[in-house]
Design an enzyme around this catalytic site. Sequence first.
Site, PDB file in Angstrom:
ATOM      1  N   CYS A  54       0.788  -1.239   0.000  1.00 55.76           N
ATOM      2  CA  CYS A  54       0.000   0.000   0.000  1.00 55.76           C
ATOM      3  C   CYS A  54       0.824   1.295   0.000  1.00 55.76           C
ATOM      4  CB  CYS A  54      -0.979   0.052   1.179  1.00 55.76           C
ATOM      5  SG  CYS A  54      -2.277  -1.194   1.119  1.00 55.76           S
ATOM      6  N   ASP A  55       2.147   1.236   0.065  1.00 61.01           N
ATOM      7  CA  ASP A  55       2.913   2.481   0.053  1.00 61.01           C
ATOM      8  C   ASP A  55       4.288   2.282  -0.583  1.00 61.01           C
ATOM      9  OD1 ASP A  55       3.248   5.204   0.477  1.00 61.01           O
ATOM     10  OD2 ASP A  55       4.071   4.950   2.497  1.00 61.01           O
ATOM     11  N   LEU A  56       4.286   1.674  -1.757  1.00 65.10           N
ATOM     12  CA  LEU A  56       5.545   1.413  -2.456  1.00 65.10           C
ATOM     13  C   LEU A  56       6.030   2.695  -3.131  1.00 65.10           C
ATOM     14  CD1 LEU A  56       7.344  -1.123  -3.037  1.00 65.10           C
ATOM     15  CD2 LEU A  56       6.274  -1.154  -5.306  1.00 65.10           C
ATOM     16  N   ASN A 108      11.001   3.880   0.319  1.00 61.99           N
ATOM     17  CA  ASN A 108      10.724   2.644   1.048  1.00 61.99           C
ATOM     18  C   ASN A 108      11.464   1.437   0.463  1.00 61.99           C
ATOM     19  OD1 ASN A 108       9.089   3.878   2.930  1.00 61.99           O
ATOM     20  ND2 ASN A 108       7.184   3.445   1.845  1.00 61.99           N
ATOM     21  N   THR A 167       0.856   7.677  -0.919  1.00 62.11           N
ATOM     22  CA  THR A 167       1.686   8.808  -1.301  1.00 62.11           C
ATOM     23  C   THR A 167       1.230   9.306  -2.662  1.00 62.11           C
ATOM     24  OG1 THR A 167       3.589   7.921  -0.081  1.00 62.11           O
ATOM     25  CG2 THR A 167       4.042   9.571  -1.764  1.00 62.11           C
TER      26      THR A 167
END
Length: 235
Positions: free
Chosen positions: A53-55, A59, A99
Site C-alpha cells: 500500500c505504500d511502495l 521505502n 503517497t
Amino acid sequence: MANGSLEMWLHPEENGNRQTRKLNFLQRLCIAIDVASALHYLHDHCDAQIVHCDLKPSNILLDNDMTAHVGDFGLARLISECTSNPSQSQIFSTGIKGTVGYMAPEYGVGSNVTTYGDVYSFGILLLEMFTGKRPTHEVFTDGLDLHNFVKTKLPGQVIQVMDPTLFTLGEVGEATAAAENMDDESIEDSVRECVVSVLQIGVACSAVVPQDRMNMRDVTSKLNAIRVSFTGTRN
C-alpha cells in the site's frame, strides 16, 4: 541499510546527498527485479495476500551488495482481513493515505484494497527509475502524467524519455556516445529493445483500469528475461 534508499540514488541533488555515482541500467534492472520478487512473494506465496500500500523509492532500501529490500509496512493490509468484513474493508480503503503520485487512482474514489494497487505503484516506481522523473515532476500538468509521458514515446522515441545517466561512455559498445549526447543511433538495437521492454512493463503495470495491469508473477518473469537478454549483449 548500508547504501540508504533508492530515493537517495535516484534524486541525490534533492536529498542533500553529495555522492556522484549513478545507478546504471543493469543496477536499476536488478533492483526492479528484487522489488518485483518481494511483491510476488507477498501477493502469491503468503497464507494471506499482503498488500504493501505504500511502495515508493524512499521505502526501497539497499544493502552492501545493492540488493533491494522493501521496507515500511505501516500501511500494509492482509487481503483476508479486508475481505472477511465488507464494511471493515471500506474503512481500510478510505483510510489509506499512501503517497501522491504512487497511490493507485481507484483508492482515491474509495475502492477496496487489492494487489492491483501495489502493481500500479510498482509501475510508477519502474517508470521513475528508468526516466529519472518523479510522478509529481513539474512537467506533468494539464492531464499529462508519467504513465502517458512514457507511453506516447514507445517504442520509437524511447531516447526522449529515458534517464540520460542510464548508460555511460562505452557501456553499451564503442559506438555509444556520452549520455548527454545520446540519440537513437547511439545505442545498440538490442540494448534499446531492453530499455523499451522495461518501460512497457511500467506502462502496463500503471494502467488506469486495475484489471488491465499485469500480475507480479509475470512482471518478475519478464524482468528476469530482460536481464538475461541484456547481459547476453555484453558477451
